[in-house]
Design a protein around this motif. Structure first.
Motif: not given
Length: 140
Positions: A84-87, A107-115, A119-125
């Motif tokens: 779902e992160v990738d989607a 390294e903390w065990g999760g799987y994340t990416g950002y967009f 306006d450059g506000h960063r969303w972590e998925i």
């Protein structure tokens, strides 16, 4: 004071570009739109994401700090799996998000990416299998 957040307000440079990104691109629905001023989107059961034109934001809140780098906060959207992160990241990329970083194992065990939104506000998925990550997911 109750332990809760009701609104997250982001100052935006171009409300039309913001509308195209969030509503047309990501497919979200607005609860309220005041043309030339603000878009309000229900982002949770009791949470509104408010996207407010910069000059109106500054008139009420104060001058916006500007400079190089990323603002020192992220908005997180947790999902139930790495797939779902990738989607969601692919969806953001298709909506015009820039930059978009691919999902990766952390390294903390999760799987994340950002967009970044217009306006450059960063969303972590994020996928976070720990108990804290699970309490923020909608009931299925």
């Amino acid at each position: 004071m109750d332990q809760r957040i009701s609104f997250v307000t982001l100052a935006v440079a171009d409300l039309d570009a913001t509308r195209r990104f969030y509503l047309d691109g990501l497919g979200w629905e607005a609860e309220f739109i005041e043309p030339g001023d603000v878009i309000m989107i229900r982002a949770g059961e009791h949470l509104i994401l408010s996207l407010w034109v910069e000059d109106h934001f500054e008139a009420e809140v104060g001058p916006i700090g500007r400079g190089d780098g990323v603002a020192p906060f992220t908005i997180a959207h947790n999902v139930a799996s790495p797939e779902e992160v990738d989607a969601v990241l692919a969806s953001a990329r298709a909506a015009g998000a820039d930059p978009v970083s691919d999902g990766e194992q952390r390294e903390w065990g999760g799987y994340t990416g950002y967009f970044g939104d217009p306006d450059g506000h960063r969303w972590e998925i994020a996928y976070n299998s720990s108990p804290i990550g699970q309490i923020v997911l909608p009931a299925t």
